[in-house]
Design a protein around this motif. Structure first.
Motif, PDB file in Angstrom:
ATOM      1  N   HIS A 185       0.835  -1.208   0.000  1.00 38.05           N
ATOM      2  CA  HIS A 185       0.000   0.000   0.000  1.00 38.05           C
ATOM      3  C   HIS A 185       0.869   1.256   0.000  1.00 38.05           C
ATOM      4  O   HIS A 185       0.637   2.196  -0.765  1.00 38.05           O
ATOM      5  CB  HIS A 185      -0.900  -0.005   1.240  1.00 38.05           C
ATOM      6  CG  HIS A 185      -1.755   1.213   1.388  1.00 38.05           C
ATOM      7  ND1 HIS A 185      -2.996   1.325   0.817  1.00 38.05           N
ATOM      8  CD2 HIS A 185      -1.543   2.376   2.050  1.00 38.05           C
ATOM      9  CE1 HIS A 185      -3.516   2.506   1.114  1.00 38.05           C
ATOM     10  NE2 HIS A 185      -2.660   3.155   1.870  1.00 38.05           N
ATOM     11  N   ALA A 197     -13.164   1.627   3.233  1.00 35.26           N
ATOM     12  CA  ALA A 197     -14.100   0.553   2.910  1.00 35.26           C
ATOM     13  C   ALA A 197     -14.776   0.070   4.164  1.00 35.26           C
ATOM     14  O   ALA A 197     -14.239   0.194   5.262  1.00 35.26           O
ATOM     15  CB  ALA A 197     -13.374  -0.600   2.220  1.00 35.26           C
ATOM     16  N   HIS A 242     -19.280   1.317   2.660  1.00 29.77           N
ATOM     17  CA  HIS A 242     -18.539   0.296   1.922  1.00 29.77           C
ATOM     18  C   HIS A 242     -18.116   0.814   0.557  1.00 29.77           C
ATOM     19  O   HIS A 242     -18.901   1.440  -0.140  1.00 29.77           O
ATOM     20  CB  HIS A 242     -19.388  -0.960   1.757  1.00 29.77           C
ATOM     21  CG  HIS A 242     -18.722  -2.023   0.950  1.00 29.77           C
ATOM     22  ND1 HIS A 242     -17.728  -2.805   1.472  1.00 29.77           N
ATOM     23  CD2 HIS A 242     -18.884  -2.400  -0.339  1.00 29.77           C
ATOM     24  CE1 HIS A 242     -17.309  -3.653   0.548  1.00 29.77           C
ATOM     25  NE2 HIS A 242     -17.990  -3.421  -0.570  1.00 29.77           N
ATOM     26  N   PRO A 258     -12.688  -2.511  -3.170  1.00 26.63           N
ATOM     27  CA  PRO A 258     -11.241  -2.379  -2.986  1.00 26.63           C
ATOM     28  C   PRO A 258     -10.602  -1.698  -4.187  1.00 26.63           C
ATOM     29  O   PRO A 258     -11.028  -1.910  -5.328  1.00 26.63           O
ATOM     30  CB  PRO A 258     -10.772  -3.835  -2.860  1.00 26.63           C
ATOM     31  CG  PRO A 258     -11.992  -4.601  -2.448  1.00 26.63           C
ATOM     32  CD  PRO A 258     -13.142  -3.902  -3.100  1.00 26.63           C
ATOM     33  N   GLU A 269      -7.860  -8.113  -2.366  1.00 19.81           N
ATOM     34  CA  GLU A 269      -7.213  -6.863  -2.764  1.00 19.81           C
ATOM     35  C   GLU A 269      -6.545  -6.974  -4.132  1.00 19.81           C
ATOM     36  O   GLU A 269      -5.971  -6.009  -4.625  1.00 19.81           O
ATOM     37  CB  GLU A 269      -6.157  -6.474  -1.720  1.00 19.81           C
ATOM     38  CG  GLU A 269      -6.728  -6.117  -0.358  1.00 19.81           C
ATOM     39  CD  GLU A 269      -7.431  -4.774  -0.346  1.00 19.81           C
ATOM     40  OE1 GLU A 269      -6.826  -3.782  -0.817  1.00 19.81           O
ATOM     41  OE2 GLU A 269      -8.583  -4.706   0.124  1.00 19.81           O
ATOM     42  N   TRP A 298      -2.982   1.187   5.343  1.00 25.90           N
ATOM     43  CA  TRP A 298      -3.929   0.295   4.685  1.00 25.90           C
ATOM     44  C   TRP A 298      -5.005  -0.177   5.655  1.00 25.90           C
ATOM     45  O   TRP A 298      -6.200  -0.171   5.327  1.00 25.90           O
ATOM     46  CB  TRP A 298      -3.205  -0.916   4.085  1.00 25.90           C
ATOM     47  CG  TRP A 298      -4.137  -1.899   3.452  1.00 25.90           C
ATOM     48  CD1 TRP A 298      -4.699  -1.817   2.213  1.00 25.90           C
ATOM     49  CD2 TRP A 298      -4.644  -3.100   4.040  1.00 25.90           C
ATOM     50  NE1 TRP A 298      -5.522  -2.898   1.988  1.00 25.90           N
ATOM     51  CE2 TRP A 298      -5.505  -3.701   3.087  1.00 25.90           C
ATOM     52  CE3 TRP A 298      -4.447  -3.733   5.275  1.00 25.90           C
ATOM     53  CZ2 TRP A 298      -6.173  -4.907   3.345  1.00 25.90           C
ATOM     54  CZ3 TRP A 298      -5.108  -4.932   5.520  1.00 25.90           C
ATOM     55  CH2 TRP A 298      -5.958  -5.501   4.566  1.00 25.90           C
ATOM     56  N   THR A 299      -4.617  -0.560   6.853  1.00 27.01           N
ATOM     57  CA  THR A 299      -5.574  -1.023   7.854  1.00 27.01           C
ATOM     58  C   THR A 299      -6.592   0.061   8.167  1.00 27.01           C
ATOM     59  O   THR A 299      -7.807  -0.202   8.241  1.00 27.01           O
ATOM     60  CB  THR A 299      -4.831  -1.447   9.136  1.00 27.01           C
ATOM     61  OG1 THR A 299      -3.993  -2.570   8.849  1.00 27.01           O
ATOM     62  CG2 THR A 299      -5.801  -1.829  10.243  1.00 27.01           C
ATOM     63  N   SER A 348      -7.466   2.536   6.293  1.00 23.98           N
ATOM     64  CA  SER A 348      -8.275   2.875   5.129  1.00 23.98           C
ATOM     65  C   SER A 348      -9.329   1.822   4.816  1.00 23.98           C
ATOM     66  O   SER A 348     -10.362   2.129   4.215  1.00 23.98           O
ATOM     67  CB  SER A 348      -7.371   3.070   3.899  1.00 23.98           C
ATOM     68  OG  SER A 348      -6.879   1.832   3.422  1.00 23.98           O
ATOM     69  N   ARG A 349      -9.108   0.579   5.247  1.00 27.34           N
ATOM     70  CA  ARG A 349      -9.993  -0.517   4.872  1.00 27.34           C
ATOM     71  C   ARG A 349     -10.975  -0.913   5.970  1.00 27.34           C
ATOM     72  O   ARG A 349     -11.986  -1.551   5.670  1.00 27.34           O
ATOM     73  CB  ARG A 349      -9.165  -1.753   4.478  1.00 27.34           C
ATOM     74  CG  ARG A 349      -8.145  -1.543   3.378  1.00 27.34           C
ATOM     75  CD  ARG A 349      -8.751  -1.089   2.064  1.00 27.34           C
ATOM     76  NE  ARG A 349      -9.523  -2.152   1.446  1.00 27.34           N
ATOM     77  CZ  ARG A 349     -10.682  -1.944   0.823  1.00 27.34           C
ATOM     78  NH1 ARG A 349     -11.210  -0.753   0.769  1.00 27.34           N
ATOM     79  NH2 ARG A 349     -11.317  -2.946   0.264  1.00 27.34           N
TER      80      ARG A 349
END
Length: 378
Positions: free
Chosen positions: A22, A32, A45, A48, A82, A217-218, A220-221
């Motif tokens: 990422h 997300a 939601h 990806p 992903e 990344w964590t 953002s998701r």
């Protein structure tokens, strides 16, 4: 030589490979919501984003213990969702597994421009690197061992896990040439670059580059998480690795639970069923076996407003993963009298370093009274 190849042996290693990809691939990503079976989160939601590094192939060198395998299966599916190419390798499945693995991975490893590894102390990884030396190496976190790896690399020392005593048995003597060559393959030089991608406070060894992992990344998701308003405890495998006495550990877990009003105990994947049974019976805590790394479990929630841990990687990673959520992370220091005779002479100093450098966590210092059962934490 083309492409990137990652070797992972634990769920946390795979998570941090995704974080590295990422960071390498882009600077921002859309948020997300929860995936199938996940706790709903307030954020909407979104699909990806495209795979930021389409030439990255992730090879899972599967461990044997069921809990690690289960978490790795779920992490591998997340990575596939992903858009990453994930190959599951039964690297320890009985006789012939080693030869079969080397034969299957020889071609991809020989052609890889960059190799990403999660555990430079792994004998499997060391063997692979001793056979094929990549031009570029990235080491991602698999726990606090990253701190020891950076220090040993800078000092020109042999690679030895911090919790092990000096072992010069027959097995170590046989593997010594492999370890020595792998160490050279993990060191920067005229024909090799080395990157350490970490959330831990490490000094870059001469010639190496350190890239900060902020768990972008964590964040953002997943999340932000629903907060329960209580406290959660995080378990550790310090008993299983022979560092901390089991009876001391259980007493302190009970003391921490009472002091902070904790109701749940998140088990480390290496904790034994026998010990976890004692935790449940002797402390009344609900033992939770996470199906993903704790950073993801905490980020998607629900999670307590206070998370208490013993010295481990999570006292560095959880404040980053939970940034902006209002969750407070606290770390309990390890008192010298809790250590077993089997503990490495370096154990106390290393654990103190993990606590002392955890700038995002509050420190809990044990203050012994007339008995262990009267421990207080300041």
């Amino acid at each position: 030589m083309t492409g990137r190849l990652a070797f992972v042996e634990s769920p946390v290693q795979l998570l941090n490979v995704l974080e590295w990809a990422h960071t390498r691939g882009r600077t921002t990503a859309p948020a997300a919501g929860p995936g199938p079976g996940e706790t709903p989160a307030p954020s909407p939601h979104c699909a990806p984003p495209p795979n930021p590094l389409p030439d990255l192939r992730i090879v899972v060198l599967s461990p044997n213990d069921p809990m690690s395998r289960g978490q790795l299966r779920r992490m591998a599916q997340l990575a596939r969702d992903e858009g990453f190419d994930v190959h599951w390798q039964e690297a320890r499945a009985g006789r012939g597994a080693l030869v079969r693995t080397l034969r299957e991975l020889a071609g991809p490893l020989r052609s890889a421009e960059r190799v990403v590894v999660g555990d430079p102390f792994s004998r499997y990884v060391q063997l692979l690197l001793s056979l094929f030396g990549p031009r570029h190496v990235t080491v991602v976190d698999d726990g606090t061992a990253t701190m020891e790896f950076a220090a040993q690399l800078a000092g020109g020392e042999r690679l030895v896990r911090w919790h092990r005593k000096g072992d010069h048995g027959p097995r170590e003597l046989v593997l010594a040439p492999v370890t020595s060559l792998a160490r050279r393959r993990l060191a920067p030089g005229a024909r090799r670059t080395v990157e350490i991608f970490t959330s831990l406070p490490v000094q870059a060894p001469p010639g190496a580059e350190v890239t900060e992992n902020r768990y972008a990344w964590t964040r953002s998701r997943f999340g932000p998480p629903l907060l329960t308003g209580g406290a959660d405890l995080v378990g550790t495998s310090l008993v299983e690795t022979g560092v901390v006495d089991a009876d001391h550990y259980l007493r302190v877990v009970g003391q921490l639970a009472r002091a902070h009003g904790a109701t749940r105990y998140f088990a480390h994947r290496r904790e034994t069923p026998e010990k976890l049974h004692r935790v449940a019976v002797e402390t009344g805590l609900q033992v939770v076996r996470p199906d993903l790394p704790l950073e993801l479990i905490a980020r998607r929630g629900p999670i307590g407003t206070t998370v208490v841990s013993f010295p481990s990687t999570v006292v560095h990673t959880l404040p980053l993963a939970l940034e902006g959520t209002g969750v407070k992370v606290a770390v309990c220091e390890i008192a010298p009298e809790w250590l077993r005779a089997t503990a490495s002479p370096r154990a106390q100093g290393f654990l103190a370093g993990v606590v002392g450098t955890a700038s995002g966590a509050d420190r809990l210092t044990p203050r012994s009274g007339p008995g262990v059962d009267r421990l207080e934490f300041g």
